[in-house]
Design a protein around this motif. Structure first.
Motif, short mmCIF file in Angstrom:
data_model
loop_
_atom_site.label_atom_id
_atom_site.label_comp_id
_atom_site.label_asym_id
_atom_site.label_seq_id
_atom_site.Cartn_x
_atom_site.Cartn_y
_atom_site.Cartn_z
N THR A 52 0.81 -1.22 0.00
CA THR A 52 0.00 0.00 0.00
C THR A 52 0.84 1.27 0.00
N GLY A 53 2.11 1.16 0.44
CA GLY A 53 2.98 2.33 0.55
C GLY A 53 2.62 3.21 1.73
N VAL A 54 1.86 2.65 2.67
CA VAL A 54 1.39 3.41 3.84
C VAL A 54 2.12 2.95 5.09
N GLY A 55 2.52 3.93 5.90
CA GLY A 55 3.13 3.66 7.19
C GLY A 55 2.20 4.10 8.31
N THR A 56 1.99 3.23 9.29
CA THR A 56 1.16 3.54 10.44
C THR A 56 2.09 3.95 11.58
N PRO A 76 -1.70 15.70 13.37
CA PRO A 76 -1.72 16.54 12.17
C PRO A 76 -3.06 16.40 11.44
N ASN A 77 -3.34 17.31 10.53
CA ASN A 77 -4.55 17.22 9.72
C ASN A 77 -4.34 16.26 8.56
N VAL A 78 -5.40 15.60 8.16
CA VAL A 78 -5.36 14.75 6.98
C VAL A 78 -5.00 15.63 5.78
N GLY A 79 -4.12 15.15 4.93
CA GLY A 79 -3.68 15.91 3.77
C GLY A 79 -2.40 16.70 4.00
N THR A 80 -1.95 16.76 5.25
CA THR A 80 -0.72 17.48 5.58
C THR A 80 0.50 16.74 5.01
N THR A 81 1.39 17.48 4.37
CA THR A 81 2.65 16.91 3.90
C THR A 81 3.66 17.04 5.02
N VAL A 82 4.29 15.92 5.38
CA VAL A 82 5.28 15.93 6.46
C VAL A 82 6.62 15.45 5.93
N ASN A 83 7.67 15.97 6.51
CA ASN A 83 9.03 15.54 6.21
C ASN A 83 9.57 14.78 7.40
N GLN A 84 10.42 13.82 7.12
CA GLN A 84 11.02 13.03 8.19
C GLN A 84 11.66 13.97 9.21
N GLY A 85 11.32 13.78 10.49
CA GLY A 85 11.87 14.60 11.56
C GLY A 85 11.01 15.80 11.94
N ASP A 86 9.99 16.13 11.12
CA ASP A 86 9.09 17.24 11.45
C ASP A 86 8.25 16.92 12.68
N LYS A 134 -1.72 7.62 9.74
CA LYS A 134 -1.23 6.82 8.63
C LYS A 134 -0.73 7.77 7.55
N VAL A 135 0.48 7.49 7.07
CA VAL A 135 1.15 8.36 6.10
C VAL A 135 1.48 7.57 4.84
N LYS A 136 1.09 8.13 3.70
CA LYS A 136 1.50 7.57 2.40
C LYS A 136 2.92 8.06 2.15
N LEU A 137 3.89 7.15 2.18
CA LEU A 137 5.29 7.54 2.10
C LEU A 137 5.67 8.09 0.74
N SER A 138 6.39 9.19 0.75
CA SER A 138 6.91 9.77 -0.48
C SER A 138 8.30 9.23 -0.79
N ASN A 139 8.97 8.68 0.23
CA ASN A 139 10.31 8.14 0.06
C ASN A 139 10.44 6.87 0.90
N PRO A 140 9.93 5.74 0.41
CA PRO A 140 9.94 4.50 1.19
C PRO A 140 11.32 4.05 1.67
N SER A 141 12.38 4.50 1.01
CA SER A 141 13.74 4.09 1.42
C SER A 141 14.09 4.65 2.81
N GLU A 142 13.36 5.68 3.28
CA GLU A 142 13.62 6.22 4.62
C GLU A 142 13.39 5.17 5.71
N VAL A 143 12.51 4.22 5.45
CA VAL A 143 12.21 3.17 6.45
C VAL A 143 13.48 2.40 6.78
N GLU A 144 14.28 2.11 5.76
CA GLU A 144 15.51 1.34 5.97
C GLU A 144 16.52 2.07 6.84
N GLY A 145 16.45 3.39 6.92
CA GLY A 145 17.37 4.17 7.74
C GLY A 145 16.97 4.24 9.21
N LEU A 146 15.78 3.72 9.54
CA LEU A 146 15.32 3.73 10.93
C LEU A 146 15.87 2.52 11.68
N LEU A 147 15.68 2.51 12.98
CA LEU A 147 16.20 1.44 13.82
C LEU A 147 15.39 0.15 13.69
#
Length: 162
Positions: A52-56, A76-86, A134-147
């Motif tokens: 799905t490309g979605v992260g909970t 946050p509000n639905v539709g908000t664009t978030v950046n990693q670390g915001d 739930k966030v639709k990821l714009s950069n799924p590779s960020e998941v691999e950089g997490l712990l």
């Protein structure tokens, strides 16, 4: 000729009748979804579904136990664009207040509206009700950089000993 499940069922039937082992056919699914859970050093977690490309996003058990009884959650509000670390919200408890940071970048697709009336759901072990958004990821590779779970556990142990 049998296909898919029928083929597998027929092979199982032959295996029960025969005393010899029977090789079962491999049936490949059209979709292969991988669900990965990763963690941040700020005690958020994300369960990412590749199909799905979605992260909970949730807070971890460590964060829940540190905060104590949660009395208010800001999301946050639905539709908000978030950046990693915001900063994407806040949690207030009887012990403290804590900011929530986005573990991944993307667009908020859904928030847990139950938390408006029942913020204490975050204190429940049940992840089905204690999630934040739930966030639709714009950069799924960020998941691999997490712990990973092991790395997060080691982080918590080192935090507790300092």
């Amino acid at each position: 000729m049998f296909t898919g499940r029928l083929c597998r069922a027929a092979a199982l039937s032959r295996a029960r009748i025969s005393s010899r082992p029977v090789a079962l056919p491999f049936v490949r699914s059209a979709y292969r979804s991988i669900v990965t859970t990763r963690y941040t050093t700020d005690h958020e977690s994300v369960v990412f579904d590749t199909e799905t490309g979605v992260g909970t996003i949730s807070i971890t058990d460590y964060a829940q136990s540190s905060l104590g009884d949660v009395v208010f959650v800001e999301l946050p509000n639905v539709g908000t664009t978030v950046n990693q670390g915001d900063q994407i919200g806040a949690i207030e408890s009887v012990k403290a207040a804590s900011d929530i940071y986005a573990p991944v970048s993307g667009i908020v697709e859904e928030i847990n509206k139950e938390l408006d009336d029942k913020p204490g759901l975050l204190n429940k072990v049940d992840d089905e009700k204690g999630w934040l958004c739930k966030v639709k990821l714009s950069n799924p590779s960020e998941v691999e950089g997490l712990l990973t779970a092991d790395a997060y556990k080691a982080h918590c142990e080192s935090e507790g000993s300092s």
